[in-house]
Design a protein around this motif. Sequence first.
Motif, PDB file in Angstrom:
ATOM      1  N   PRO A  29      46.030 -20.408 -37.911  1.00 24.02           N
ATOM      2  CA  PRO A  29      46.005 -21.238 -39.140  1.00 24.02           C
ATOM      3  C   PRO A  29      44.614 -21.831 -39.410  1.00 24.02           C
ATOM      4  CG  PRO A  29      47.937 -21.749 -37.825  1.00 24.02           C
ATOM      5  CD  PRO A  29      47.076 -20.877 -36.970  1.00 24.02           C
ATOM      6  N   PHE A  30      43.930 -22.208 -38.353  1.00 22.97           N
ATOM      7  CA  PHE A  30      42.583 -22.763 -38.528  1.00 22.97           C
ATOM      8  C   PHE A  30      41.635 -21.724 -39.125  1.00 22.97           C
ATOM      9  CE2 PHE A  30      38.340 -23.655 -36.751  1.00 22.97           C
ATOM     10  CZ  PHE A  30      38.162 -24.923 -37.267  1.00 22.97           C
ATOM     11  N   ARG A  31      41.718 -20.491 -38.629  1.00 18.74           N
ATOM     12  CA  ARG A  31      40.879 -19.423 -39.152  1.00 18.74           C
ATOM     13  C   ARG A  31      41.209 -19.135 -40.607  1.00 18.74           C
ATOM     14  NH1 ARG A  31      41.154 -13.709 -36.204  1.00 18.74           N
ATOM     15  NH2 ARG A  31      43.298 -13.888 -36.930  1.00 18.74           N
ATOM     16  N   ALA A  32      42.480 -19.109 -40.935  1.00 13.85           N
ATOM     17  CA  ALA A  32      42.877 -18.858 -42.321  1.00 13.85           C
ATOM     18  C   ALA A  32      42.385 -19.964 -43.241  1.00 13.85           C
ATOM     19  CB  ALA A  32      44.402 -18.730 -42.403  1.00 13.85           C
ATOM     20  N   ARG A  33      42.447 -21.199 -42.738  1.00 20.31           N
ATOM     21  CA  ARG A  33      41.974 -22.335 -43.538  1.00 20.31           C
ATOM     22  C   ARG A  33      40.470 -22.221 -43.818  1.00 20.31           C
ATOM     23  NH1 ARG A  33      42.860 -25.805 -47.500  1.00 20.31           N
ATOM     24  NH2 ARG A  33      41.888 -27.866 -47.166  1.00 20.31           N
ATOM     25  N   LEU A  34      39.700 -21.867 -42.752  1.00 19.25           N
ATOM     26  CA  LEU A  34      38.269 -21.676 -42.908  1.00 19.25           C
ATOM     27  C   LEU A  34      37.964 -20.595 -43.932  1.00 19.25           C
ATOM     28  CD1 LEU A  34      36.630 -21.865 -39.362  1.00 19.25           C
ATOM     29  CD2 LEU A  34      36.162 -23.315 -41.326  1.00 19.25           C
ATOM     30  N   HIS A  35      38.647 -19.490 -43.814  1.00 16.46           N
ATOM     31  CA  HIS A  35      38.424 -18.385 -44.734  1.00 16.46           C
ATOM     32  C   HIS A  35      38.714 -18.811 -46.175  1.00 16.46           C
ATOM     33  CE1 HIS A  35      38.108 -14.220 -46.038  1.00 16.46           C
ATOM     34  NE2 HIS A  35      39.237 -14.392 -46.711  1.00 16.46           N
ATOM     35  N   HIS A  36      39.788 -19.564 -46.369  1.00 11.97           N
ATOM     36  CA  HIS A  36      40.162 -20.010 -47.711  1.00 11.97           C
ATOM     37  C   HIS A  36      39.108 -20.964 -48.290  1.00 11.97           C
ATOM     38  CE1 HIS A  36      42.579 -21.340 -51.072  1.00 11.97           C
ATOM     39  NE2 HIS A  36      42.474 -22.598 -50.661  1.00 11.97           N
ATOM     40  N   LEU A  37      38.633 -21.920 -47.445  1.00 14.91           N
ATOM     41  CA  LEU A  37      37.655 -22.893 -47.928  1.00 14.91           C
ATOM     42  C   LEU A  37      36.334 -22.238 -48.296  1.00 14.91           C
ATOM     43  CD1 LEU A  37      38.266 -25.875 -45.471  1.00 14.91           C
ATOM     44  CD2 LEU A  37      38.779 -25.804 -47.898  1.00 14.91           C
TER      45      LEU A  37
END
Length: 532
Positions: free
Chosen positions: A95-103
Amino acid sequence: MPLDGSSSKQPAVTSSSASGGATGLGTTAGSGGPTGVAGVGVGGSATGPVVPGATAGGISGATVIGKQLTAKRSLKLGSLAEDMMPGSLGVGDEPFRARLHHLFSQIEKEFELLHVENMSLREKLEAIAGTPRDSTAGERLPLQDAFEVDGSVNKSFKSKLGSAGSKVKAGHKLRAQTSRIVSSFKAQSVVSSLVREFCGHKDGVWQVSTKAGQPIIGTASADHSACIWGIDTGRCLLQYQGHSGSVNSIKFHPTRDIVLTGSGDATAQIWQAAVNWEVPARKGHSSEEELEEEEEGAYEEKERIDVLRTPLCEFSGPGGHTAVVVAADWLPGGDQVITASWDRTAILWDVETREPLHPLCGHDHELTHASAHPSQRLVVTASRDSTFRLWDFRDPIPAVSVFQGHTENVTSTVFTRDDKVVSGSDDRSVKVWELRNMRSALTTIRTDSAVNRLAVSASGVIAIPHDNRHIRLFDLNGQRIARLPRTSRQGHRRMVSAVAWTEDISSNCNLFSSGFDRRVLGWGVCLPPKDN
């Protein structure tokens, strides 16, 4: 926005074994037990060095150290490219990686939108101003200058990027500030045009000066001469040839028809500036003779210039300067003058006795400029030591204050009518200072080229001459007003050395500039009305 993994400072990762084939983290042995993370091991076979101090309970140790690694990652984010690498994130970090990618995706989109919007706004500004794009190498476009002037844009931009959760918000604020800057440009419609050229010097012109109440200007040139010109006619009315070196500065007396010049011959001189306003009359000829000699006669008339070689007085000798005098100015009343030299000193002189009154020492390098306050006994001196000094002669013992803020040579310092000082420097900046506060500047204007001898109008407009042949106008708050046009047909062809305002005469020219293309240009600048 580049996302380069090479800039990341993540801990080095090596491999070690873990008991039971479980995924675990090896630890190094310290004096007090396990203290650091050595690497990640997968499987039962050893693929790295045996780590002393590792216990069979690798799974529980891995849990503790995994939390530490996650905490470190949350405090200091690596690059997106590294965080997205397989194996760089632990269990539960998807989830952290997905959040980074989205931001980061949102940030990239915002920058693309801002770029498109800025390009559109730039085209609209050019269409409104009617100024073609300049192909000069290294010249920034008008909107980019505006971003540099408004330092709050850059500061806000950097501070908001410090937190990943507020990146999009920073983009919206930047867009709002851009709109405000563009609106200020549209509100201040400045009309400027080249009105007249003053040609005749045989070398670069160091300075141009104006005289209150009279339509004349004075110029100081490296060709060892100083000239007085009629503003309306563009004709040279008087040429002074009393110096044996480059004439570096020129200033008119506040009330009398005399002029003060400083020279590379290590002297400053005062000379009579009485000019003949009448155009020399031509002798009478028949119409045929006039037609035959019309072209030749016009040339001779243009070259017929009054020449003066003898000064009224000279400031030199014992106690005087031992090197080039780069600047000289009158103190209020005109009974004293200040001179600045490459010998690292400035000297206050008495005009009547021609004797030095006060040597002003303290600069670590050569002086570059000196100017006096128009109504108070205050003087500022600028130097190549990146500082300028304020000298107060209102008391019997002069007081001095040092202003530090530039990083390279300070090229000019001038007073404004509301008791501020404006300084220009080779560090490509102009700063506005309050006389009572020498610790920090009120306003800093960032430009793209070294600044030469600037001038401030009575209404508070700063004219900035640059090494890159341009002249820009700003107000005392750092807001850009205009850039004077420069094309292949108008403007200076080499560095602009100095500018000077005149506002109390009825003439089409109110701003003058001198350059090392041997020319002096007269500009008509229609400034916006001053806000009440």
